[in-house]
Design a protein around this motif. Structure first.
Motif, PDB file in Angstrom:
ATOM      1  N   ALA A 190     -61.430 -10.136 -94.834  1.00 11.25           N
ATOM      2  CA  ALA A 190     -60.810  -8.839 -95.088  1.00 11.25           C
ATOM      3  C   ALA A 190     -59.712  -8.585 -94.065  1.00 11.25           C
ATOM      4  CB  ALA A 190     -61.854  -7.731 -95.031  1.00 11.25           C
ATOM      5  N   LEU A 191     -58.757  -7.752 -94.461  1.00 12.77           N
ATOM      6  CA  LEU A 191     -57.678  -7.350 -93.563  1.00 12.77           C
ATOM      7  C   LEU A 191     -57.560  -5.834 -93.635  1.00 12.77           C
ATOM      8  CD1 LEU A 191     -55.408  -8.436 -91.679  1.00 12.77           C
ATOM      9  CD2 LEU A 191     -53.874  -8.210 -93.639  1.00 12.77           C
ATOM     10  N   GLN A 192     -57.926  -5.178 -92.561  1.00 12.55           N
ATOM     11  CA  GLN A 192     -57.764  -3.729 -92.464  1.00 12.55           C
ATOM     12  C   GLN A 192     -56.395  -3.452 -91.881  1.00 12.55           C
ATOM     13  OE1 GLN A 192     -59.820  -1.151 -93.452  1.00 12.55           O
ATOM     14  NE2 GLN A 192     -58.106   0.174 -92.876  1.00 12.55           N
ATOM     15  N   MET A 193     -55.581  -2.722 -92.629  1.00  9.39           N
ATOM     16  CA  MET A 193     -54.206  -2.463 -92.214  1.00  9.39           C
ATOM     17  C   MET A 193     -54.032  -0.966 -91.990  1.00  9.39           C
ATOM     18  SD  MET A 193     -52.189  -5.024 -94.823  1.00  9.39           S
ATOM     19  CE  MET A 193     -52.608  -4.086 -96.283  1.00  9.39           C
ATOM     20  N   ASN A 194     -53.770  -0.605 -90.759  1.00 11.01           N
ATOM     21  CA  ASN A 194     -53.564   0.795 -90.389  1.00 11.01           C
ATOM     22  C   ASN A 194     -52.135   1.007 -89.919  1.00 11.01           C
ATOM     23  OD1 ASN A 194     -56.330   1.280 -90.861  1.00 11.01           O
ATOM     24  ND2 ASN A 194     -56.854   0.777 -88.738  1.00 11.01           N
ATOM     25  N   SER A 195     -51.725   2.270 -89.865  1.00 13.28           N
ATOM     26  CA  SER A 195     -50.377   2.625 -89.397  1.00 13.28           C
ATOM     27  C   SER A 195     -49.320   1.776 -90.081  1.00 13.28           C
ATOM     28  CB  SER A 195     -50.295   2.449 -87.873  1.00 13.28           C
ATOM     29  OG  SER A 195     -51.257   3.237 -87.224  1.00 13.28           O
ATOM     30  N   LEU A 196     -49.418   1.699 -91.390  1.00 14.37           N
ATOM     31  CA  LEU A 196     -48.507   0.839 -92.149  1.00 14.37           C
ATOM     32  C   LEU A 196     -47.071   1.331 -92.062  1.00 14.37           C
ATOM     33  CD1 LEU A 196     -50.860   0.115 -95.128  1.00 14.37           C
ATOM     34  CD2 LEU A 196     -49.681  -1.638 -93.804  1.00 14.37           C
ATOM     35  N   LYS A 197     -46.159   0.370 -92.075  1.00 15.48           N
ATOM     36  CA  LYS A 197     -44.728   0.637 -91.987  1.00 15.48           C
ATOM     37  C   LYS A 197     -44.030   0.055 -93.222  1.00 15.48           C
ATOM     38  CE  LYS A 197     -44.907  -0.106 -86.969  1.00 15.48           C
ATOM     39  NZ  LYS A 197     -44.348  -0.900 -85.845  1.00 15.48           N
ATOM     40  N   PRO A 198     -42.862   0.574 -93.557  1.00  8.78           N
ATOM     41  CA  PRO A 198     -42.124  -0.007 -94.693  1.00  8.78           C
ATOM     42  C   PRO A 198     -41.882  -1.514 -94.530  1.00  8.78           C
ATOM     43  CG  PRO A 198     -41.202   2.123 -94.142  1.00  8.78           C
ATOM     44  CD  PRO A 198     -42.231   1.828 -93.093  1.00  8.78           C
ATOM     45  N   ASP A 199     -41.720  -1.966 -93.291  1.00 12.32           N
ATOM     46  CA  ASP A 199     -41.520  -3.405 -93.048  1.00 12.32           C
ATOM     47  C   ASP A 199     -42.742  -4.245 -93.395  1.00 12.32           C
ATOM     48  OD1 ASP A 199     -39.321  -3.246 -90.103  1.00 12.32           O
ATOM     49  OD2 ASP A 199     -38.935  -3.040 -92.252  1.00 12.32           O
ATOM     50  N   ASP A 200     -43.876  -3.622 -93.605  1.00  8.64           N
ATOM     51  CA  ASP A 200     -45.084  -4.358 -94.006  1.00  8.64           C
ATOM     52  C   ASP A 200     -45.101  -4.647 -95.509  1.00  8.64           C
ATOM     53  OD1 ASP A 200     -46.869  -2.286 -91.711  1.00  8.64           O
ATOM     54  OD2 ASP A 200     -46.288  -4.381 -91.409  1.00  8.64           O
ATOM     55  N   THR A 201     -44.139  -4.113 -96.226  1.00  3.06           N
ATOM     56  CA  THR A 201     -44.071  -4.337 -97.665  1.00  3.06           C
ATOM     57  C   THR A 201     -43.869  -5.816 -97.962  1.00  3.06           C
ATOM     58  OG1 THR A 201     -43.213  -2.132 -98.132  1.00  3.06           O
ATOM     59  CG2 THR A 201     -42.765  -3.849 -99.767  1.00  3.06           C
ATOM     60  N   ALA A 202     -44.759  -6.369 -98.777  1.00  2.00           N
ATOM     61  CA  ALA A 202     -44.719  -7.801 -99.095  1.00  2.00           C
ATOM     62  C   ALA A 202     -45.842  -8.125-100.073  1.00  2.00           C
ATOM     63  CB  ALA A 202     -44.894  -8.632 -97.830  1.00  2.00           C
ATOM     64  N   VAL A 203     -45.825  -9.346-100.562  1.00  2.00           N
ATOM     65  CA  VAL A 203     -46.982  -9.884-101.268  1.00  2.00           C
ATOM     66  C   VAL A 203     -47.855 -10.564-100.225  1.00  2.00           C
ATOM     67  CG1 VAL A 203     -47.817 -11.466-103.034  1.00  2.00           C
ATOM     68  CG2 VAL A 203     -45.684 -10.196-103.395  1.00  2.00           C
TER      69      VAL A 203
END
Length: 121
Positions: free
Chosen positions: A79-92
């Motif tokens: 699993a990958l918990q992703m917090n404080s997401l940013k627009p630069d994290d946009t991807a497949v």
């Protein structure tokens, strides 16, 4: 036959959180490292986070402190918990698992189908 099934992608606002999951199933003897990669439009696929069989983790500098990778060896999941997401994290985002199907096989890389993560500003 080995299958990797991913889930958990979607659309979220900047600052939000998402959790990705990946389950490996099929003829599996043992699993070595598990990880997540991502590929944004026009860019190369890059490592996001990785966890080895002993639980040692490493992260891309860009996600350090915001993302957490974990695995459940009994269920063959990562699993990958992703917090404080940013627009630069946009991807497949792609799940990667290094496994072998029989005792004397070499470890091989298997990939999930990819799940889209979109972070709006």
């Amino acid at each position: 036959q080995v299958q990797l099934v991913e889930s958990g992608g979607g659309l979220v606002q900047a600052g939000g959180s998402l959790r990705l999951s990946c389950a490996a199933s099929g003829s599996i003897f043992s699993i070595n490292a598990m990880g997540w990669y991502r590929q944004a439009p026009g860019k190369q696929r890059e490592l996001v986070a990785r966890i080895d069989s002993g639980g040692i983790t490493n992260y891309a500098d860009s996600v350090q402190g915001r993302f957490t990778i974990s695995r459940d060896n009994a269920k063959n999941t990562v699993a990958l918990q992703m917090n404080s997401l940013k627009p630069d994290d946009t991807a497949v985002y792609y799940c990667n698992v290094q496994l072998r199907q029989r005792l004397f096989d070499l470890f091989r890389d298997y990939w999930g189908q990819g799940t889209q993560v979109t972070v709006s500003s």
